[in-house]
Motif scaffolding. Structure first.
Motif, mmCIF file in Angstrom:
data_model
loop_
_atom_site.group_PDB
_atom_site.id
_atom_site.type_symbol
_atom_site.label_atom_id
_atom_site.label_comp_id
_atom_site.label_asym_id
_atom_site.label_seq_id
_atom_site.Cartn_x
_atom_site.Cartn_y
_atom_site.Cartn_z
ATOM 1 N N LEU A 109 11.382 57.095 53.418
ATOM 2 C CA LEU A 109 10.102 56.992 52.906
ATOM 3 C C LEU A 109 9.436 56.411 54.053
ATOM 4 N N TRP A 110 9.774 55.282 54.846
ATOM 5 C CA TRP A 110 8.778 54.829 55.759
ATOM 6 C C TRP A 110 8.942 55.748 57.105
ATOM 7 N N LYS A 111 9.836 56.276 57.389
ATOM 8 C CA LYS A 111 10.109 57.258 58.388
ATOM 9 C C LYS A 111 9.122 58.400 58.032
ATOM 10 N N ASN A 112 8.980 58.981 57.088
ATOM 11 C CA ASN A 112 8.286 60.050 56.406
ATOM 12 C C ASN A 112 6.746 59.870 56.586
ATOM 13 N N TYR A 113 6.474 58.487 56.173
ATOM 14 C CA TYR A 113 4.860 58.018 56.154
ATOM 15 C C TYR A 113 4.687 58.400 57.607
ATOM 16 N N ILE A 114 5.344 57.526 58.574
ATOM 17 C CA ILE A 114 4.971 57.568 59.912
ATOM 18 C C ILE A 114 4.682 59.254 60.572
ATOM 19 N N GLY A 115 5.463 59.823 60.330
ATOM 20 C CA GLY A 115 5.630 61.158 60.728
ATOM 21 C C GLY A 115 4.225 62.165 59.969
ATOM 22 N N GLU A 116 4.183 61.793 58.806
ATOM 23 C CA GLU A 116 2.972 62.643 58.015
ATOM 24 C C GLU A 116 1.606 62.126 58.483
ATOM 25 N N THR A 117 1.619 60.635 58.763
ATOM 26 C CA THR A 117 0.229 60.290 59.324
ATOM 27 C C THR A 117 0.007 60.734 60.920
ATOM 28 N N LEU A 118 0.961 61.227 61.510
ATOM 29 C CA LEU A 118 0.887 61.596 62.830
ATOM 30 C C LEU A 118 0.789 63.168 62.824
ATOM 31 N N LEU A 119 1.088 63.900 61.861
ATOM 32 C CA LEU A 119 0.809 65.214 61.687
ATOM 33 C C LEU A 119 -0.596 65.391 61.160
ATOM 34 N N PHE B 296 -5.571 62.991 71.644
ATOM 35 C CA PHE B 296 -5.155 61.825 70.832
ATOM 36 C C PHE B 296 -5.137 60.630 71.758
ATOM 37 N N SER B 297 -4.681 59.343 70.849
ATOM 38 C CA SER B 297 -4.602 58.353 71.346
ATOM 39 C C SER B 297 -3.088 58.302 72.327
ATOM 40 N N GLU B 298 -3.069 57.651 73.378
ATOM 41 C CA GLU B 298 -1.948 57.524 74.084
ATOM 42 C C GLU B 298 -0.528 57.039 73.281
ATOM 43 N N LYS B 299 -1.008 56.177 72.245
ATOM 44 C CA LYS B 299 0.035 55.629 71.315
ATOM 45 C C LYS B 299 0.367 56.833 70.637
ATOM 46 N N LEU B 300 -0.194 57.727 70.191
ATOM 47 C CA LEU B 300 0.373 58.733 69.234
ATOM 48 C C LEU B 300 1.024 59.891 70.295
ATOM 49 N N MET B 301 0.513 60.291 71.495
ATOM 50 C CA MET B 301 0.981 61.285 72.308
ATOM 51 C C MET B 301 2.366 60.275 72.596
ATOM 52 N N LEU B 302 2.815 59.283 73.046
ATOM 53 C CA LEU B 302 4.035 58.674 73.215
ATOM 54 C C LEU B 302 4.798 58.629 72.129
ATOM 55 N N TYR B 303 4.387 58.369 70.932
ATOM 56 C CA TYR B 303 5.280 58.326 69.643
ATOM 57 C C TYR B 303 5.490 59.818 69.416
ATOM 58 N N HIS B 304 4.900 60.881 69.507
ATOM 59 C CA HIS B 304 5.046 62.296 69.373
ATOM 60 C C HIS B 304 6.271 62.630 70.116
ATOM 61 N N VAL B 305 6.276 62.440 71.401
ATOM 62 C CA VAL B 305 7.325 62.521 72.359
ATOM 63 C C VAL B 305 8.799 62.173 71.662
ATOM 64 N N SER B 306 8.539 60.702 71.248
ATOM 65 C CA SER B 306 9.871 59.985 70.726
ATOM 66 C C SER B 306 10.359 60.828 69.656
ATOM 67 N N LEU B 307 9.484 61.244 68.602
ATOM 68 C CA LEU B 307 9.932 62.095 67.617
ATOM 69 C C LEU B 307 10.467 63.450 68.159
ATOM 70 N N ALA B 308 9.911 63.939 69.171
ATOM 71 C CA ALA B 308 10.503 65.293 69.443
ATOM 72 C C ALA B 308 11.849 65.192 70.263
ATOM 73 N N ASN B 309 11.723 63.935 70.871
ATOM 74 C CA ASN B 309 13.254 63.523 71.537
ATOM 75 C C ASN B 309 14.340 63.708 70.330
#
Length: 337
Positions: free
Chosen positions: A21-31, A263-276
């Motif tokens: 649930l926690w992981k899903n929330y982080i991903g959904e707010t990014l999307l 986007f914020s650099e935080k979001l872009m960096l985290y997005h790449v982390s999710l893509a990895n």
């Protein structure tokens, strides 16, 4: 923490349910942030409809997750929000890329939601993830149909249908010490095709993000990831080429020349982390269906390289103070002091 009544018993959330649930929330707010920006810059009416559908699904999931967290007296994660998206920024991708992004994001989310369902026990949580699968499955179907209708997708290769059932008679099926290896099996081609799409998505994202980030360390990280993805794409394409099989198209031309960050650099960096993480998942699945030693060795090397790159990204997130901590088990040694 509140509990949920089921079969006459009070049931609290398990560690696996909390984690998913926690992981899903982080991903959904990014999307939510990504789709918000895409919708301000889309021209194609059909692609806009799909973006709106994807955005509506994301907001629906966020609302439900907040309800669950509130009921369980669990602090709502920080995730991503209005400060992480610049609505007025110009587009960095074309409409065609938006469509590819929707399809690939839906594909990986089908994996993630299916896994979340299998590690959930409480009925309401299982129902939530089951509904998520239905939502994303429909979105995947719609986006794939749209790509096919617009001629924007190269189908996976066609191979001859076997005339009889055969069994492997020699270890040469796994590896030949001398001479050409056997043609790839259908299961191995599947892994190649999926991982090519995954790496091309990541590469295009990092090309775009490297253009707009201003922090030197994050820019260097994006460029390193871009080059790693290009290396992986070349290796996978060569395997298909040796058997005269087509590879999925490149999406690099769909990255525009904007140097303004949406986007914020935080979001872009985290997005790449999710893509990895998604790439490692795809390679892992591909590896389990691969019998040829040379392909297995190449995939294993790519997994090692991506894992190291992913770890570099996590360290950057920590250095910047951007890595949100997931729920932890109790430290019994500390409590015993």
């Amino acid at each position: 923490m509140n509990s949920n009544k089921q079969d006459g018993r009070n049931i609290t959330l398990t560690a696996t349910e909390l984690g998913e649930l926690w992981k899903n929330y982080i991903g959904e707010t990014l999307l939510d942030c990504v789709y918000t920006h895409f919708l301000t810059n889309v021209d194609d009416n059909r692609i806009k409809e799909l973006l709106e559908k994807a955005h509506t699904i994301t907001k629906k999931h966020i609302t439900k997750l907040k309800e669950i967290f509130t009921e369980e007296q669990f602090p709502i994660p920080s995730g991503f929000g209005e400060n992480d998206v610049i609505k007025s920024a110009p587009a960095i991708f074309t409409d065609k890329f938006y469509l590819f992004y929707i399809k690939e994001t839906a594909r990986i989310n089908l994996f993630l939601f299916s896994n979340a369902l299998t590690v959930s026990f409480r009925e309401d949580i299982r129902k939530y993830f089951d509904e998520c699968i239905d939502d994303i499955s429909e979105l995947y179907q719609d986006s794939t149909n749209c790509m096919l209708a617009k001629g924007l997708i190269i189908r996976a290769p066609f191979i001859p249908i076997p005339k009889t059932v055969k069994f492997v008679e020699s270890n040469d099926f796994l590896h030949k010490l001398v001479g050409k290896q056997r043609p790839m099996a259908s299961t191995e081609i599947t892994g190649m095709y999926v991982n090519l799409n995954s790496n091309q998505l990541g590469k295009s994202l990092m090309i775009a993000f490297s253009q707009v980030v201003t922090s030197k360390d994050i820019k260097e990280f994006m460029l390193k990831g871009r080059d790693l993805s290009q290396k992986n794409v070349k290796i996978l394409q060569e395997f298909l080429s040796k058997d005269h099989l087509p590879a999925p198209q490149l999406w690099d031309p769909e990255v525009l020349e904007s140097k303004v960050a949406p986007f914020s650099e935080k979001l872009m960096l985290y997005h790449v982390s999710l893509a990895n993480g998604g790439s490692l998942l795809n390679f892992g699945v591909g590896l389990t269906s691969t019998l040829r030693y040379d392909i297995s060795l190449s995939i294993s090397k790519m997994v090692a390289d991506i894992s190291k790159f992913s770890n570099d990204g996590v360290n950057l997130l920590i250095e910047k103070g951007w890595l949100e901590q997931p729920p932890l088990a109790a430290d019994r040694d500390e409590l015993a002091k």
